[in-house]
Design an enzyme around this catalytic site. Structure first.
Site, PDB file in Angstrom:
ATOM      1  N   ARG A   1      55.022 -32.443  31.349  1.00  0.00           N
ATOM      2  CA  ARG A   1      54.946 -31.005  31.064  1.00  0.00           C
ATOM      3  C   ARG A   1      55.446 -30.715  29.640  1.00  0.00           C
ATOM      4  O   ARG A   1      54.902 -29.859  28.943  1.00  0.00           O
ATOM      5  CB  ARG A   1      55.766 -30.225  32.099  1.00  0.00           C
ATOM      6  CG  ARG A   1      55.794 -28.735  31.827  1.00  0.00           C
ATOM      7  CD  ARG A   1      56.370 -27.966  32.988  1.00  0.00           C
ATOM      8  NE  ARG A   1      56.561 -26.557  32.674  1.00  0.00           N
ATOM      9  CZ  ARG A   1      57.211 -25.708  33.454  1.00  0.00           C
ATOM     10  NH1 ARG A   1      57.725 -26.126  34.607  1.00  0.00           N
ATOM     11  NH2 ARG A   1      57.351 -24.450  33.113  1.00  0.00           N
TER      12      ARG A   1
ATOM     13  N   ASN B   1      50.302 -26.771  40.591  1.00  0.00           N
ATOM     14  CA  ASN B   1      49.579 -26.148  39.479  1.00  0.00           C
ATOM     15  C   ASN B   1      48.702 -27.141  38.731  1.00  0.00           C
ATOM     16  O   ASN B   1      48.963 -28.344  38.800  1.00  0.00           O
ATOM     17  CB  ASN B   1      50.596 -25.563  38.495  1.00  0.00           C
ATOM     18  CG  ASN B   1      50.926 -24.137  38.848  1.00  0.00           C
ATOM     19  OD1 ASN B   1      50.067 -23.406  39.312  1.00  0.00           O
ATOM     20  ND2 ASN B   1      52.173 -23.750  38.619  1.00  0.00           N
TER      21      ASN B   1
ATOM     22  N   CYS C   1      50.138 -19.015  45.548  1.00  0.00           N
ATOM     23  CA  CYS C   1      50.900 -18.790  44.318  1.00  0.00           C
ATOM     24  C   CYS C   1      51.913 -17.688  44.566  1.00  0.00           C
ATOM     25  O   CYS C   1      51.723 -16.849  45.439  1.00  0.00           O
ATOM     26  CB  CYS C   1      49.933 -18.375  43.214  1.00  0.00           C
ATOM     27  SG  CYS C   1      50.748 -18.060  41.651  1.00  0.00           S
TER      28      CYS C   1
ATOM     29  N   HIS D   1      46.667 -17.031  38.475  1.00  0.00           N
ATOM     30  CA  HIS D   1      47.293 -16.703  37.192  1.00  0.00           C
ATOM     31  C   HIS D   1      46.365 -15.833  36.341  1.00  0.00           C
ATOM     32  O   HIS D   1      46.510 -15.770  35.114  1.00  0.00           O
ATOM     33  CB  HIS D   1      47.744 -17.971  36.436  1.00  0.00           C
ATOM     34  CG  HIS D   1      48.964 -18.594  37.066  1.00  0.00           C
ATOM     35  ND1 HIS D   1      49.592 -19.694  36.561  1.00  0.00           N
ATOM     36  CD2 HIS D   1      49.687 -18.241  38.159  1.00  0.00           C
ATOM     37  CE1 HIS D   1      50.635 -20.006  37.320  1.00  0.00           C
ATOM     38  NE2 HIS D   1      50.699 -19.130  38.307  1.00  0.00           N
TER      39      HIS D   1
ATOM     40  N   TYR E   1      50.758 -13.331  33.730  1.00  0.00           N
ATOM     41  CA  TYR E   1      50.053 -14.340  32.936  1.00  0.00           C
ATOM     42  C   TYR E   1      48.961 -13.745  32.038  1.00  0.00           C
ATOM     43  O   TYR E   1      48.484 -14.425  31.121  1.00  0.00           O
ATOM     44  CB  TYR E   1      49.434 -15.411  33.843  1.00  0.00           C
ATOM     45  CG  TYR E   1      50.458 -16.430  34.295  1.00  0.00           C
ATOM     46  CD1 TYR E   1      50.669 -17.591  33.577  1.00  0.00           C
ATOM     47  CD2 TYR E   1      51.240 -16.208  35.422  1.00  0.00           C
ATOM     48  CE1 TYR E   1      51.615 -18.519  33.971  1.00  0.00           C
ATOM     49  CE2 TYR E   1      52.192 -17.123  35.831  1.00  0.00           C
ATOM     50  CZ  TYR E   1      52.370 -18.281  35.096  1.00  0.00           C
ATOM     51  OH  TYR E   1      53.319 -19.192  35.490  1.00  0.00           O
TER      52      TYR E   1
HETATM   53  C1  G6P Z   1      55.437 -19.045  37.948  1.00  0.00           C
HETATM   54  C2  G6P Z   1      54.111 -19.484  38.445  1.00  0.00           C
HETATM   55  C3  G6P Z   1      54.172 -20.803  39.073  1.00  0.00           C
HETATM   56  C4  G6P Z   1      54.903 -21.793  38.221  1.00  0.00           C
HETATM   57  C5  G6P Z   1      56.242 -21.297  37.846  1.00  0.00           C
HETATM   58  C6  G6P Z   1      56.880 -22.197  36.810  1.00  0.00           C
HETATM   59  O1  G6P Z   1      56.122 -18.456  38.877  1.00  0.00           O
HETATM   60  O2  G6P Z   1      53.487 -18.571  39.264  1.00  0.00           O
HETATM   61  O3  G6P Z   1      52.862 -21.217  39.328  1.00  0.00           O
HETATM   62  O4  G6P Z   1      55.055 -22.995  38.921  1.00  0.00           O
HETATM   63  O5  G6P Z   1      56.185 -20.052  37.321  1.00  0.00           O
HETATM   64  O6  G6P Z   1      58.236 -21.994  36.801  1.00  0.00           O
HETATM   65  P1  G6P Z   1      59.210 -22.914  35.983  1.00  0.00           P
HETATM   66  O7  G6P Z   1      60.578 -22.500  36.376  1.00  0.00           O
HETATM   67  O8  G6P Z   1      58.880 -24.332  36.390  1.00  0.00           O
HETATM   68  O9  G6P Z   1      58.900 -22.664  34.565  1.00  0.00           O
END
Ligand code: G6P
Length: 446
Positions: free
Chosen positions: A97, A151, A173, A203, A257
């Site tokens: 990531r 995701n 989601c 998103h 998003y």
């Molecule tokens: C949001 C999205 C999720 C994603 C998350 C990431 O809530 O809807 O799809 O996984 O953020 O969160 P993070 O704490 O990993 O940045």
């Protein structure tokens, strides 16, 4: 469903989100008797799986529910007899990531987990793994529902629906549930009095109409959302107020998003600052994960710690547990899901994934027809749908041309030459997790 209770298998069980899932099952035990929860992970995730699994056991013991927690590194050992399989893994873990965010940013374009170049690569790594899981499910637990939180949920649901061997697939989601809870609290009403007609893609979902006790309040909500003090955002997206006149003109509720598309310049500026400081979201999350796992190891801890709410995915598991309960109990209540379109939204191919409200019954969710999307939002939805379709094809076939097309048609990638540069660099950086591109990579590396 077996009479003696429900069997759940969670793939990616060593995730830091698992305690939320366990809490969700404990809370609902009376209506959803989960007798077996199997947490599975890959060998590299063994240590995390054990830490999370032991915490899950302490949580269950403290709550006094007879839920067995099983841990395994062998998916095939867990799957037989499952009623529900949830997937929440991160292929390549947080290191991948970090690359998804930092490589595009190093070329001056948005780097994000589910959007743009980063989202494309997360999809390319994840789709083949999920398709393999779907195939195993078809053999070992053909009646089970696959409930995916991994995701990019839209793109992977698209791939599962079009290329998967297992048909009972739903994507979920936390954006819709978070939107509902935030708007309810802005209006000062209980969330169950508030209804939002959600439609779009993962998103990229819009609230087309908001009602409280059946009375429309969409205009009032748009005014509230324009107030810089009252942000609708997620932990992982920098809060950024909307232009009030734009919101009014749009007439529907954008999701957090949408900032990537309607505020591209501001988001990019913010991300570039984080890039320079070494604090992109993935880097922040890595630190947060270390803190979470340090806490989870504490033998005294018997409940989900509050700092988990700092993760963007908070409420995920609540949405998932409540969906599983609705399927199990034939509740006929409404959930917002990623599901086969089948004419629900006009102009999107029938077999493609859309994110829409569905009535959930024991036979499965029934999408509520949407019809045509408003003219002003339809274009972006179509463009991202094409991107997801081409990306899914690239992930399945390992075609370089399709990957390049997906990258170039994404609206967050400004030109064909940047697309190619970023694509090549990311293919090389992630090669370990992209076996389908092996032949191309071999040629590329000479
Ligand atoms: C949001 C999205 C999720 C994603 C998350 C990431 O809530 O809807 O799809 O996984 O953020 O969160 P993070 O704490 O990993 O940045």
């Amino acid at each position: 469903m077996r009479k003696e209770g429900v069997k759940i298998v969670t793939i990616g069980g060593g995730s830091s989100y698992t305690p939320e899932l366990v809490e969700g099952f404990i809370k609902r035990y009376a209506e959803l008797p989960v007798r077996e929860l199997w947490l599975t992970d890959i060998p590299e995730g063994k240590e995390k799986l054990e830490i999370v699994g032991n915490l899950a056991r302490r949580m269950v013991k403290k709550a006094g529910v007879p839920m067995e927690i099983h841990l395994t590194l062998e998916r095939k050992e867990a799957l037989p007899g499952a009623d529900f399989v949830t997937t929440q893994m991160r292929v390549g873990r947080l290191e991948a990531r970090i690359k998804d965010e930092r490589i595009p940013l190093s070329h001056g374009i948005i780097g994000q987990e589910t959007n743009g170049a980063g989202g494309l690569f997360k999809g390319l790594r994840t789709i083949p793994v999920l398709l393999a899981i779907a195939e195993e499910m078809q053999q070992l637990c053909p009646d089970a529902w696959l409930i995916n939180f991994t995701n990019p949920a839209g793109m992977v649901t698209e791939a599962l629906l079009r290329y998967g061997k297992h048909l009972k697939v739903l994507g979920i989601c936390n954006v819709p549930i978070t939107t509902r809870m935030t708007i309810a609290s802005m209006l000062g009403v209980e969330a169950d009095r508030l209804h939002i007609d959600f439609a779009g893609l993962n998103h990229l979902v819009y609230g087309l109409r908001v009602t409280v006790d059946g009375e429309e309040v969409t205009g009032q909500v748009l005014e509230l959302l324009a107030d810089p003090e009252k942000q609708l955002s997620m932990r992982n997206i920098a809060p950024m107020p909307w232009e009030p006149t734009f919101l009014k003109a749009l007439g529907v509720i954008p999701c957090p998003y949408h900032r990537y598309y309607y505020k591209t310049e501001q988001i990019l500026a913010e991300e570039l600052k984080q890039f320079a400081a070494g604090t992109t979201r993935a880097e922040v999350v890595k630190k947060l994960e270390d803190d979470l796992f340090a806490l989870y190891q504490d033998e005294q801890l018997e409940t989900k710690p509050d700092i988990l709410a700092k993760r963007g995915g908070a409420y995920y598991s609540d949405a998932a547990c409540s969906l599983i309960s609705s399927l199990y109990n034939d509740k006929h209540d409404i959930h917002t899901l990623n599901i086969r379109n089948n004419g629900t939204i006009e102009g999107i191919p029938d077999e493609s994934a859309v994110e829409v409200n569905c009535i959930v019954t024991k036979e499965g969710p029934k999408p509520i027809p949407v019809g045509a999307l408003p003219e002003a939002v339809n274009g972006l939805v179509q463009q991202i749908k094409s991107f997801e379709r081409v990306a899914a094809e690239a992930a399945v076939t390992g075609s370089y041309d399709k990957a390049l097309l997906a990258m170039t048609i994404n609206p967050l990638v400004p030109s064909d030459s940047i697309a190619k540069t970023v694509l090549d660099e990311m293919l090389a950086a992630h090669q370990e997790f992209l076996p389908q591109f092996g032949k191309h990579l071999q040629e590329m590396m000479g």
